[in-house]
Design a protein around this motif. Structure first.
Motif, PDB file in Angstrom:
ATOM      1  N   ALA A  30      29.925  -8.070 -31.114  1.00  0.00           N
ATOM      2  CA  ALA A  30      29.645  -9.448 -31.014  1.00  0.00           C
ATOM      3  C   ALA A  30      31.028 -10.051 -31.437  1.00  0.00           C
ATOM      4  O   ALA A  30      31.347  -9.874 -32.756  1.00  0.00           O
ATOM      5  N   PHE A  31      31.808 -10.877 -30.680  1.00  0.00           N
ATOM      6  CA  PHE A  31      32.921 -11.704 -31.011  1.00  0.00           C
ATOM      7  C   PHE A  31      32.775 -12.892 -30.767  1.00  0.00           C
ATOM      8  O   PHE A  31      32.163 -13.218 -29.562  1.00  0.00           O
ATOM      9  N   PRO A  32      32.998 -13.859 -31.373  1.00  0.00           N
ATOM     10  CA  PRO A  32      33.127 -15.348 -30.855  1.00  0.00           C
ATOM     11  C   PRO A  32      33.984 -15.764 -29.575  1.00  0.00           C
ATOM     12  O   PRO A  32      35.024 -14.938 -29.284  1.00  0.00           O
ATOM     13  N   GLY A  33      33.471 -16.418 -28.844  1.00  0.00           N
ATOM     14  CA  GLY A  33      34.115 -16.869 -27.660  1.00  0.00           C
ATOM     15  C   GLY A  33      35.719 -17.296 -27.781  1.00  0.00           C
ATOM     16  O   GLY A  33      36.162 -17.732 -28.886  1.00  0.00           O
ATOM     17  N   GLN A  89      37.745   0.502 -29.093  1.00  0.00           N
ATOM     18  CA  GLN A  89      36.431   0.254 -28.595  1.00  0.00           C
ATOM     19  C   GLN A  89      36.348  -1.300 -29.124  1.00  0.00           C
ATOM     20  O   GLN A  89      35.676  -1.935 -28.434  1.00  0.00           O
ATOM     21  N   ALA A  90      36.547  -1.491 -30.367  1.00  0.00           N
ATOM     22  CA  ALA A  90      36.207  -2.909 -30.710  1.00  0.00           C
ATOM     23  C   ALA A  90      37.170  -4.243 -29.946  1.00  0.00           C
ATOM     24  O   ALA A  90      36.683  -4.881 -29.655  1.00  0.00           O
ATOM     25  N   VAL A 177      35.879  -5.278 -41.083  1.00  0.00           N
ATOM     26  CA  VAL A 177      37.309  -5.126 -40.891  1.00  0.00           C
ATOM     27  C   VAL A 177      37.853  -5.182 -39.524  1.00  0.00           C
ATOM     28  O   VAL A 177      38.862  -5.761 -39.136  1.00  0.00           O
ATOM     29  N   LEU A 178      37.091  -4.472 -38.606  1.00  0.00           N
ATOM     30  CA  LEU A 178      37.511  -4.168 -37.327  1.00  0.00           C
ATOM     31  C   LEU A 178      37.421  -5.272 -36.453  1.00  0.00           C
ATOM     32  O   LEU A 178      38.486  -5.687 -35.778  1.00  0.00           O
ATOM     33  N   ALA A 179      36.433  -6.266 -36.826  1.00  0.00           N
ATOM     34  CA  ALA A 179      36.312  -7.506 -36.076  1.00  0.00           C
ATOM     35  C   ALA A 179      37.411  -8.401 -36.528  1.00  0.00           C
ATOM     36  O   ALA A 179      37.996  -9.006 -35.566  1.00  0.00           O
ATOM     37  N   GLU A 180      37.555  -8.439 -37.782  1.00  0.00           N
ATOM     38  CA  GLU A 180      38.945  -9.394 -38.195  1.00  0.00           C
ATOM     39  C   GLU A 180      40.106  -8.957 -37.676  1.00  0.00           C
ATOM     40  O   GLU A 180      41.031  -9.803 -37.204  1.00  0.00           O
ATOM     41  N   ILE A 181      40.366  -7.426 -37.656  1.00  0.00           N
ATOM     42  CA  ILE A 181      41.493  -7.199 -36.856  1.00  0.00           C
ATOM     43  C   ILE A 181      41.672  -7.547 -35.496  1.00  0.00           C
ATOM     44  O   ILE A 181      42.676  -7.827 -35.022  1.00  0.00           O
ATOM     45  N   VAL A 182      40.611  -7.515 -34.714  1.00  0.00           N
ATOM     46  CA  VAL A 182      40.893  -7.897 -33.241  1.00  0.00           C
ATOM     47  C   VAL A 182      40.859  -9.193 -33.078  1.00  0.00           C
ATOM     48  O   VAL A 182      41.801  -9.831 -32.399  1.00  0.00           O
ATOM     49  N   ILE A 183      40.124 -10.051 -33.924  1.00  0.00           N
ATOM     50  CA  ILE A 183      40.481 -11.766 -33.847  1.00  0.00           C
ATOM     51  C   ILE A 183      41.858 -11.956 -34.262  1.00  0.00           C
ATOM     52  O   ILE A 183      42.427 -12.813 -33.617  1.00  0.00           O
ATOM     53  N   TRP A 184      42.199 -11.474 -35.410  1.00  0.00           N
ATOM     54  CA  TRP A 184      43.775 -11.724 -35.820  1.00  0.00           C
ATOM     55  C   TRP A 184      44.752 -11.413 -34.780  1.00  0.00           C
ATOM     56  O   TRP A 184      45.640 -12.036 -34.797  1.00  0.00           O
ATOM     57  N   SER A 185      44.556 -10.084 -34.374  1.00  0.00           N
ATOM     58  CA  SER A 185      45.695  -9.625 -33.473  1.00  0.00           C
ATOM     59  C   SER A 185      45.838 -10.466 -32.418  1.00  0.00           C
ATOM     60  O   SER A 185      46.908 -10.674 -31.750  1.00  0.00           O
TER      61      SER A 185
END
Length: 189
Positions: A30-33, A89-90, A177-185
């Protein structure tokens, strides 16, 4: 010869086997739009780790920094390889990039994600908790220049010291951690 094969096969299916269970790390789903178009192609390089963490064994760091390992469970693969797969995958689950892959996927990448595993261990000092800490760099694949760098970390309490409870805590901390990496990157690209 046939008798030897039967012995080998019966050893593999032994109910009382002492082979530890293999545990996986789950990628966040789950990720924010995100407003804007999906762009960029990213290569996720296998993270670097010190020898104590570059293993299938689940590390426990005790007082004074001494490492030991859980005896009733292990990771499903070497930790860096497992992390690389779950980071990819994230990114795929977030659907924020045109493409994401690993070296050898024949991807003409725009960016590379480099990570160092600083901590991925059970900390056994008083209460039991897990610590996940990754240092990440986003590198322009054409120029080799670092676009941005950041350290991501999370902690999660473990309900017990057995591998099942520890793995559950690792999933909680690593998902953050993985969700933050995806959003930041993806915000940097």
């Amino acid at each position: 010869m046939a008798f030897a094969a039967v012995l080998v096969l019966s050893g593999c299916s032994s109910v009382g086997s002492t082979v530890p269970r293999g545990y996986d790390i789950l990628a966040p789903t789950a990720f924010p739009g995100r407003a804007g178009s999906v762009r960029g192609q990213l290569l996720v390089i296998e993270p670097k780790a010190i020898a104590s963490l570059d293993t299938e064994r689940i590390a426990v760091r005790g007082p004074g920094g001494a490492y030991s390992y859980l005896s009733d469970g292990s990771w499903a693969d070497r930790l860096p390889k497992l992390l690389q797969a779950r980071i990819i995958q994230a990114f795929e689950n977030a659907n924020r990039l045109r493409s994401v892959g690993r070296p050898g996927d024949r991807l003409a990448s725009d960016w590379q994600l480099l990570a160092d595993v600083r901590s991925f261990e059970v900390v056994a000092t008083g209460s039991t908790e897990v610590v996940v800490e990754l240092s990440v760099k986003l590198v322009n694949d054409r120029s080799g220049r670092i676009r941005a760098a950041r350290v991501f970390s999370a902690r999660a309490p473990a309900a017990g010291t057995d591998a099942a409870n520890v793995a559950s805590a690792f999933n909680q901390a690593s998902a953050k951690v993985l969700a933050e990496i995806v959003i930041w990157s993806t915000g940097q690209i």
